[in-house]
Design a protein around this motif. Structure first.
Motif, mmCIF file in Angstrom:
data_model
loop_
_atom_site.group_PDB
_atom_site.id
_atom_site.type_symbol
_atom_site.label_atom_id
_atom_site.label_comp_id
_atom_site.label_asym_id
_atom_site.label_seq_id
_atom_site.Cartn_x
_atom_site.Cartn_y
_atom_site.Cartn_z
ATOM 1 N N LEU A 174 0.866 -1.179 0.000
ATOM 2 C CA LEU A 174 0.000 0.000 0.000
ATOM 3 C C LEU A 174 0.903 1.229 0.000
ATOM 4 C CD1 LEU A 174 -2.587 -1.199 2.673
ATOM 5 C CD2 LEU A 174 -2.698 -1.449 0.194
ATOM 6 N N SER A 175 1.222 1.705 -1.193
ATOM 7 C CA SER A 175 2.132 2.845 -1.330
ATOM 8 C C SER A 175 1.354 4.149 -1.385
ATOM 9 C CB SER A 175 2.976 2.682 -2.593
ATOM 10 O OG SER A 175 2.141 2.672 -3.743
ATOM 11 N N ASN A 176 2.106 5.257 -1.254
ATOM 12 C CA ASN A 176 1.528 6.587 -1.386
ATOM 13 C C ASN A 176 0.401 6.814 -0.383
ATOM 14 O OD1 ASN A 176 1.753 9.058 -2.827
ATOM 15 N ND2 ASN A 176 -0.210 8.624 -3.834
ATOM 16 N N ARG A 177 0.571 6.290 0.815
ATOM 17 C CA ARG A 177 -0.459 6.390 1.851
ATOM 18 C C ARG A 177 0.077 7.171 3.060
ATOM 19 N NH1 ARG A 177 -2.342 3.091 -1.704
ATOM 20 N NH2 ARG A 177 -4.202 1.842 -1.332
ATOM 21 N N ASP A 178 -0.744 8.023 3.598
ATOM 22 C CA ASP A 178 -0.500 8.664 4.889
ATOM 23 C C ASP A 178 -1.331 7.943 5.943
ATOM 24 O OD1 ASP A 178 1.347 10.683 4.351
ATOM 25 O OD2 ASP A 178 -0.211 12.027 3.574
ATOM 26 N N ILE A 179 -0.737 7.699 7.101
ATOM 27 C CA ILE A 179 -1.474 7.114 8.224
ATOM 28 C C ILE A 179 -1.997 8.272 9.062
ATOM 29 C CG2 ILE A 179 -1.335 5.601 10.241
ATOM 30 C CD1 ILE A 179 1.005 4.198 8.883
ATOM 31 N N VAL A 180 -3.309 8.454 9.078
ATOM 32 C CA VAL A 180 -3.893 9.640 9.708
ATOM 33 C C VAL A 180 -4.486 9.342 11.079
ATOM 34 C CG1 VAL A 180 -4.346 10.748 7.511
ATOM 35 C CG2 VAL A 180 -6.093 9.265 8.491
ATOM 36 N N ALA A 181 -4.723 8.066 11.406
ATOM 37 C CA ALA A 181 -5.293 7.738 12.721
ATOM 38 C C ALA A 181 -4.920 6.302 13.072
ATOM 39 C CB ALA A 181 -6.814 7.912 12.724
ATOM 40 N N VAL A 182 -4.683 6.078 14.353
ATOM 41 C CA VAL A 182 -4.343 4.748 14.859
ATOM 42 C C VAL A 182 -5.120 4.503 16.142
ATOM 43 C CG1 VAL A 182 -2.519 3.255 15.760
ATOM 44 C CG2 VAL A 182 -2.021 4.806 13.861
ATOM 45 N N VAL A 183 -5.772 3.354 16.238
ATOM 46 C CA VAL A 183 -6.475 2.935 17.454
ATOM 47 C C VAL A 183 -5.954 1.554 17.832
ATOM 48 C CG1 VAL A 183 -8.685 2.383 18.519
ATOM 49 C CG2 VAL A 183 -8.536 4.262 16.860
ATOM 50 N N ASN A 184 -5.417 1.436 19.040
ATOM 51 C CA ASN A 184 -4.861 0.168 19.522
ATOM 52 C C ASN A 184 -5.572 -0.208 20.807
ATOM 53 O OD1 ASN A 184 -3.378 -2.043 20.235
ATOM 54 N ND2 ASN A 184 -1.415 -1.000 20.390
ATOM 55 N N ASP A 185 -6.390 -1.282 20.753
ATOM 56 C CA ASP A 185 -7.108 -1.726 21.947
ATOM 57 C C ASP A 185 -6.377 -2.834 22.690
ATOM 58 O OD1 ASP A 185 -7.445 -3.948 20.354
ATOM 59 O OD2 ASP A 185 -9.618 -3.793 20.184
ATOM 60 N N GLY A 186 -5.132 -3.102 22.311
ATOM 61 C CA GLY A 186 -4.348 -4.143 22.963
ATOM 62 C C GLY A 186 -4.435 -5.486 22.268
ATOM 63 N N LYS A 187 -5.486 -5.683 21.467
ATOM 64 C CA LYS A 187 -5.647 -6.934 20.735
ATOM 65 C C LYS A 187 -5.417 -6.729 19.239
ATOM 66 C CE LYS A 187 -8.932 -8.912 24.044
ATOM 67 N NZ LYS A 187 -10.303 -9.461 24.239
ATOM 68 N N THR A 188 -6.005 -5.681 18.714
ATOM 69 C CA THR A 188 -5.832 -5.366 17.297
ATOM 70 C C THR A 188 -5.483 -3.883 17.154
ATOM 71 O OG1 THR A 188 -8.196 -4.897 17.012
ATOM 72 C CG2 THR A 188 -7.445 -7.159 16.547
ATOM 73 N N VAL A 189 -4.904 -3.564 16.004
ATOM 74 C CA VAL A 189 -4.552 -2.182 15.692
ATOM 75 C C VAL A 189 -5.352 -1.762 14.468
ATOM 76 C CG1 VAL A 189 -2.718 -0.572 15.075
ATOM 77 C CG2 VAL A 189 -2.230 -2.497 16.600
ATOM 78 N N GLN A 190 -6.116 -0.686 14.618
ATOM 79 C CA GLN A 190 -6.893 -0.130 13.498
ATOM 80 C C GLN A 190 -6.173 1.105 12.986
ATOM 81 O OE1 GLN A 190 -10.971 1.031 13.981
ATOM 82 N NE2 GLN A 190 -11.739 -1.007 13.617
ATOM 83 N N MET A 191 -5.888 1.125 11.693
ATOM 84 C CA MET A 191 -5.208 2.266 11.100
ATOM 85 C C MET A 191 -6.050 2.829 9.963
ATOM 86 S SD MET A 191 -1.145 1.357 11.094
ATOM 87 C CE MET A 191 -1.276 0.063 9.861
ATOM 88 N N THR A 192 -6.162 4.146 9.951
ATOM 89 C CA THR A 192 -6.848 4.844 8.857
ATOM 90 C C THR A 192 -5.795 5.358 7.889
ATOM 91 O OG1 THR A 192 -8.633 5.501 10.344
ATOM 92 C CG2 THR A 192 -8.437 6.672 8.262
#
Length: 639
Positions: free
Chosen positions: A527-545
């Motif tokens: 996944l190139s040319n992407r900015d990571i604008v948000a990260v949510v880590n609940d300890g089990k999984t990581v959600q990235m926007t």
């Protein structure tokens, strides 16, 4: 993880058998009550036969209840035994740096206090399981006897539970403080033992330790455990009084208002008295259960390794080695309370087998750290002093499911809890590419994404002519140029070292992705040319926007693990030399890598591996081409 969940996850069949036996014994308890009300109180039947039937019923109740409790006791203590073994195994498998980060007192508290709390909780668990089953069975029978009186009983019990919620909250609060007090006391015990000689020589310091540190912690522990016991006692007495009051209310409703017969009221009273014992027992067991829950959280928070069951050495064997070498090794301790961590390095050393060396230095000079680096207990960052660069979007969200590339080799097994994990690698350099390929091999059934801000992986330029820029003689050419030209040159030749990948790795990645594309089985992505604008880590999984830099379209991806191949901050030398700012001359770095010192300072400071970007190079113009080569007489030897 809760206590029942811990039991169920370990031995599902045994736990189900315990539940079945508990329910059966509860039904037998209700059957005993029914037999008393319908056979013994009614009379008319042959007394001998009735007593024999009653005795058989009691024997069956004794057998089932005892069987359930014995089985649960055995299961609970086996779980504690397994938990203790697993905890020690994980401690032995955990990296020494993580153990030092956790600290000795929390480990001792976990091995002693937490396992003891779990043991005590498992002792009380059988009667709680039996009490719960008995309550359900008894209340069901009461609902059949008299729906009206049953409704009053339920409302009364719910009101009693509602009044007890606040007390349970206070008990839980103080139990948590008691567990924190255990950590403080263990720290005091270890400090007293480690510093026993100094405390014996300095009695004033011993008195201050006793009065201002230990006594405060001991008093806080006493206060919290006392309050927890007081609230627990109030809860138990309140439950006892309210249960007796319920019996009075039921007799009044039955006899005074004619809601039910006197026999039915007597059965209700007898049943409530039977339920009173497990209810009081549950209230009495509250502190131990709450302490066990706190202990489970403490154990989970240690972040110990998921070590293997064997103790075979990891990595290559050093048997028969000829020499050990450190090349540009550097180690930096974590920051504490806003104070920068102590740094050692860069170190260059070769020790031959059988060679005897002496390491000399004052307290805090880094002798122990050096020994740990040499023996492999600490793993250095290679090259110039630096520490992992964590992008701002990930700040404060790191956890067990997220690791920097500097620790990947030693911690990638964190993801081993999944047979087919989804893992994201962030970066576009050599480390990111190598880790991406390694994860593909480690988890053939997993899904790996390589995410970068750049449009493509750029190949490193190590051709012969380009590599001439690394020749020592070429340093003069760079050193003598104006600052603007110098920066432009470094930018144009950055592809030799920064954010680039060897062509072999690029071709491997492209071939794998291409083969998946033509077969239609897309397992891995770039996944190139992407900015990571948000990260949510609940300890089990990581959600990235992720946001496409061209279209602005955002997509949300979820991963079991994330590896940050985001480089390093190379400013360790800045903090190291910051206290010397008043002694530094504004002339800039000399050609022989020496920092000119202010008038009156005769010390010599040389920079190694950190001259490409330094605060002095940015603040002041570089000394002109009239500088001298090392050894030519222009730079005196370091003193």
């Amino acid at each position: 993880m809760t206590l029942p969940g811990l039991l169920f996850s370990g031995r599902k069949a045994t736990f189900v058998a315990v539940v079945v036996l508990s329910v059966f014994s509860a039904l037998l308890s209700v059957a005993v009550l029914a037999f008393i009300s319908q056979r013994l109180l009614a009379g008319g039947a042959e007394l001998g036969m009735v007593l024999m039937q009653f005795a058989l019923l009691l024997l069956a109740l004794l057998a089932t209840a005892t069987g359930a409790q014995v089985t649960l006791h055995r299961l609970g203590h086996r779980m504690v035994y397994g938990l203790r073994r697993d905890l020690v195994r994980r401690v032995l498998a955990t990296d020494i740096e993580q153990l030092e980060k956790v600290g000795g007192p929390p480990l001792l508290a976990a091995l002693s206090t937490d396992t003891r709390n779990l043991t005590i909780a498992f002792v009380h668990l059988p009667e709680l399981v039996y009490g719960a089953a008995l309550s359900v069975a008894a209340l069901s029978w009461l609902a059949w006897l008299s729906p009206a009186l049953f409704a009053v009983t339920v409302v009364w019990l719910v009101a009693t539970a509602g009044m007890g919620i606040w007390l349970v909250g206070r008990i839980n609060f103080h139990v948590g403080k008691v567990r924190e007090g255990d950590d403080h006391l263990y720290q005091d015990y270890q400090a007293m033992i480690d510093g026993r000689k100094e405390l014996a020589l300095n009695r004033a310091r011993a008195a201050r330790f006793y009065q201002e540190e230990f006594d405060d912690h001991a008093r806080a522990y006493r206060d919290h455990v006392t309050r927890a016991d007081i609230f627990n006692g109030v809860a138990g007495n309140m439950a006892n009084v309210l249960m007796l009051a319920l019996i009075g209310v039921l007799f009044y409703l039955a006899s005074g208002l004619g809601w039910a017969s006197a026999n039915t009221a007597s059965v209700f009273a007898l049943t409530i008295l039977l339920l009173r014992t497990p209810l009081i027992g549950a209230v009495a067991a509250l502190p131990t259960l709450l302490a066990a829950r706190v202990s489970l959280k403490k154990l989970a928070g240690l972040q110990l390794a998921e070590g293997n069951t064997d103790f075979a050495p990891k990595g290559e064997s050093l048997a028969g080695f000829k020499q050990l070498s450190l090349k540009g090794a550097c180690y930096r301790y974590p920051d504490q309370d806003g104070v920068a961590g102590f740094e050692v390095g860069p170190l260059d050393l070769t020790v031959k087998r059988g060679e005897l060396i002496f390491v000399q230095g004052g307290n805090g000079s880094g002798k122990s750290t050096f020994a740990r680096l040499l023996t492999g207990l600490y793993r250095p960052l290679q090259g110039a002093c630096g520490y992992p660069r964590i992008p701002p979007v990930f700040a404060g969200k790191m956890g067990d499911n997220m690791v920097h590339s500097s620790r990947y080799k030693h911690e990638y097994e964190r993801f081993a809890r999944h047979e087919a994990p989804r893992i994201a690698v962030i970066g576009a350099g050599q480390s990111a590419a190598e880790i991406y390929l390694d994860l593909m091999n480690q988890y053939p059934h997993g899904n790996m994404d390589l995410i970068s801000r750049s449009r493509a992986l750029h190949p490193s330029d190590d051709s012969a002519f380009v590599n001439e820029i690394f020749d020592p003689a070429f340093t003069d050419t760079i050193y003598g140029r104006p600052e603007a030209e110098r920066r432009d040159f470094l930018q144009r030749f950055s592809q030799t070292n920064y954010a680039v990948v060897d062509m072999a790795e690029i071709e491997q990645i492209y071939e794998r992705l291409y083969m998946q594309k033509i077969t239609g089985k897309v397992q891995h992505r770039y996944l190139s040319n992407r900015d990571i604008v948000a990260v949510v880590n609940d300890g089990k999984t990581v959600q990235m926007t992720l946001r496409d830099k061209d279209t602005g379209v955002e997509q949300v991806e979820e991963y079991d693990g994330v590896v940050l191949a985001t480089g390093y901050n190379r400013d360790g030398h800045e903090r190291l030399l910051a206290p010397m700012a008043d002694w530094l001359s504004p002339q800039g770095i000399e050609r022989c890598y020496r920092l000119p010192m202010a008038e009156g300072c005769h010390a010599n400071v040389f920079l190694q591996g950190c001259c490409e970007e330094t605060p002095w190079a940015q603040r002041y113009p570089v000394v002109g081409a009239g500088g001298t080569f090392p050894g030519s007489g222009g730079c005196p030897a370091a003193t």
